[in-house]
Motif scaffolding. Structure first.
Motif, short mmCIF file in Angstrom:
data_model
loop_
_atom_site.label_atom_id
_atom_site.label_comp_id
_atom_site.label_asym_id
_atom_site.label_seq_id
_atom_site.Cartn_x
_atom_site.Cartn_y
_atom_site.Cartn_z
N GLU A 313 0.77 -1.41 0.25
CA GLU A 313 -0.09 -0.36 0.11
C GLU A 313 0.98 1.68 -0.33
O GLU A 313 0.64 1.84 -1.00
CB GLU A 313 -1.12 0.17 1.21
CG GLU A 313 -2.11 -0.84 1.11
CD GLU A 313 -2.56 -1.60 2.70
OE1 GLU A 313 -3.97 -2.41 2.31
OE2 GLU A 313 -2.07 0.02 3.64
N ALA A 316 2.42 2.01 -3.50
CA ALA A 316 1.50 2.16 -4.50
C ALA A 316 1.18 3.58 -4.39
O ALA A 316 0.92 4.36 -5.25
CB ALA A 316 0.01 1.23 -4.38
N THR A 317 1.34 4.10 -2.68
CA THR A 317 0.76 5.82 -2.64
C THR A 317 1.82 6.37 -3.07
O THR A 317 2.03 7.26 -3.93
CB THR A 317 0.27 5.76 -1.05
OG1 THR A 317 -0.68 4.69 -0.70
CG2 THR A 317 0.14 7.39 -0.84
N GLN A 318 3.75 5.89 -2.81
CA GLN A 318 4.59 6.56 -3.35
C GLN A 318 4.28 6.68 -5.11
O GLN A 318 4.91 7.65 -5.38
CB GLN A 318 5.58 5.97 -2.52
CG GLN A 318 6.09 6.41 -0.94
CD GLN A 318 7.23 5.55 -0.45
OE1 GLN A 318 7.88 4.39 -1.34
NE2 GLN A 318 7.81 5.19 0.37
N ASP A 319 3.97 5.29 -5.21
CA ASP A 319 4.73 5.55 -7.04
C ASP A 319 3.57 6.79 -7.60
O ASP A 319 4.09 7.15 -8.57
CB ASP A 319 4.19 3.59 -7.60
CG ASP A 319 5.19 3.02 -7.34
OD1 ASP A 319 6.59 3.81 -7.02
OD2 ASP A 319 4.69 2.00 -7.25
N ARG A 320 2.05 7.24 -6.99
CA ARG A 320 1.07 7.76 -7.60
C ARG A 320 1.27 8.76 -7.45
O ARG A 320 1.01 9.89 -8.45
CB ARG A 320 0.22 7.21 -6.40
CG ARG A 320 -1.20 6.34 -7.46
CD ARG A 320 -2.77 6.70 -6.52
NE ARG A 320 -2.61 6.46 -5.54
CZ ARG A 320 -2.87 5.61 -4.25
NH1 ARG A 320 -3.09 4.12 -4.65
NH2 ARG A 320 -3.33 6.09 -3.34
N ASN A 321 2.30 8.96 -6.15
CA ASN A 321 2.94 10.59 -5.91
C ASN A 321 3.48 10.96 -6.80
O ASN A 321 4.14 12.26 -7.71
CB ASN A 321 2.98 10.88 -4.50
CG ASN A 321 1.91 10.07 -2.98
OD1 ASN A 321 0.35 10.75 -3.92
ND2 ASN A 321 2.31 10.17 -2.09
N LYS A 323 4.41 9.62 -9.92
CA LYS A 323 3.30 9.94 -11.60
C LYS A 323 2.58 10.94 -11.10
O LYS A 323 2.68 11.83 -12.17
CB LYS A 323 2.26 8.75 -12.09
CG LYS A 323 2.73 8.03 -12.19
CD LYS A 323 2.06 7.23 -12.30
CE LYS A 323 3.41 5.58 -12.66
NZ LYS A 323 1.35 4.51 -11.93
N GLN A 324 2.33 11.72 -10.38
CA GLN A 324 1.76 13.58 -10.30
C GLN A 324 2.02 14.31 -9.87
O GLN A 324 2.30 15.00 -11.25
CB GLN A 324 0.35 13.46 -8.87
CG GLN A 324 -0.91 12.63 -9.18
CD GLN A 324 -1.38 12.30 -7.70
OE1 GLN A 324 -1.28 13.46 -6.74
NE2 GLN A 324 -2.91 11.67 -8.08
#
Ligand code: HEM
Length: 330
Positions: A313, A316-321, A323-324
């Protein structure tokens, strides 16, 4: 002794007897031989030794209530033994566990990479809760077993000072304890809702019993959820009963107050035993665990072994951030 002081003593005796006499005289022969405590209690059964008062507080008329004697016995014997068994018993179980299982190591070794587990606010709430609870538990335990354990070891003067300061600490530290309890509920309740991942964790004994077994878990595993709910519900029970003990006028009758006191002592003994197990596993019992509440950062291999789903989890949050940040808004 002057005539005046003799007269004064005689007058006090007459006054004291007239206070006891109305209730007692109906059932007890007020002669020298029957007026000793045991005979008096036997004759009275459950009736209290009471006189008459003209002030609104009818309780002020009671000199002795036999039911208070049974409460005192519950304190001095049952609760005394239970508290010692709970604390010493848990320490013995943990010592045995340590001898058989040893320290739970990071099977894949230290990775050297860190992952943030608890931020500063979470650690502040935890350590406020932990330090206040430990002092409250020790000073509370002193009230129950101090007279038989501390007094013979350290003497009257030391026991007196310890108990006086202990009582003050107990009364005042209850408030930061309650504040920290509210904080951990707000911060962690979301991670402590039971789910089906917990069943698998329980089935595999949490991996605590066998080397190399690592059932998956999210931020908190089933064992930690048990600790969390014990602390929250036990802490709430201690808080409510504690407030009743601090403000006896709110508690109702003396029997209600005694009931709150008994629940307070029982919950405290049970929660202390549970917390001792928690302290063991969070320090000497498990390699790498203390860092979570020390620096706030744990080794990645430790996290993968004990909280694999949580690591996924977080990643996944780090990857999302990332990418943003990489795709700026138009
Ligand atoms: C010296 C004493 C203590 C140590 C070394 C300690 C250590 C720890 C550690 C390392 C964690 C995080 C575990 C993880 O990363 O998964 C933790 C969590 C926690 N601690 Fe403590 N703790 C202590 C005392 C206490 C006390 C006295 C209480 C409550 C009265 C308490 C309540 C909690 C709770 C509710 C959690 C979250 C659930 C859990 O991980 O079990 N702790 N503690």
């Amino acid at each position: 002794m002057t005539i005046f002081s003799r007269l004064l003593t005689a007058l006090s005796l007459v006054l004291a007897l007239s206070l006891i006499a109305p209730a007692a005289s109906a059932q007890v022969n007020p002669t020298e031989s029957s007026v000793n405590e045991d005979a008096l209690f036997q004759a009275l059964g459950t009736s209290p030794v009471a006189g008459r008062v003209t002030i609104p507080d009818a309780n002020a008329g009671y000199l002795i209530k036999p039911e208070n004697k049974s409460w005192a016995a519950l304190q001095g014997q049952t609760l005394h033994t239970l508290s010692i068994v709970a604390v010493v018993g848990m320490i013995a179980i943990l010592a045995l566990f340590y001898l058989i299982r040893g320290k739970i190591r990071i099977d894949s070794g230290w990775s050297g990479r860190k992952i943030l587990r608890f931020n500063a606010i979470e650690r502040f709430a935890h350590w406020t809760l932990a330090t206040t609870f430990i002092i409250l538990a020790l000073t509370g335990l002193n009230l129950i077993i101090g007279k038989s354990v501390i007094l013979p070891l350290f003497g009257e003067a030391a026991f007196g000072t310890l108990s006086t300061w202990g009582k003050i600490a107990h009364n005042y530290l209850a408030w930061p304890f309650m504040a920290a309890l509210v904080m951990i509920v707000l911060l962690w309740i979301i991670h402590n809702v039971p789910n089906k991942v917990d069943l698998e964790w329980i089935k595999q004994g949490g991996g605590l019993l066998k080397k190399g077994v690592h059932p998956p878990a999210r931020k908190f595993n089933a064992g930690q959820k048990l600790i969390f709910w014990s602390v929250v519900l036990g802490g709430a029970a201690l808080s409510y009963t504690g407030i009743m003990l601090l403000f006896p006028a709110e508690a109702g009758t003396a029997a209600d107050w005694q009931f709150y006191q008994t629940i307070h002592a029982l919950v405290a003994a049970a929660l202390s035993a549970i917390v001792i197990a928690h302290i063991y596993i969070g320090s000497v019992g498990m390699e790498g665990a203390f860092d979570a509440m020390g620096s706030g950062e744990v080794d990645e291999n430790w996290a993968k072994e004990h909280h694999a789903l949580w690591v996924e989890e977080v990643k996944a949050t780090q990857d999302r951030n990332t990418k943003q940040v990489a795709t700026p808004a138009e």
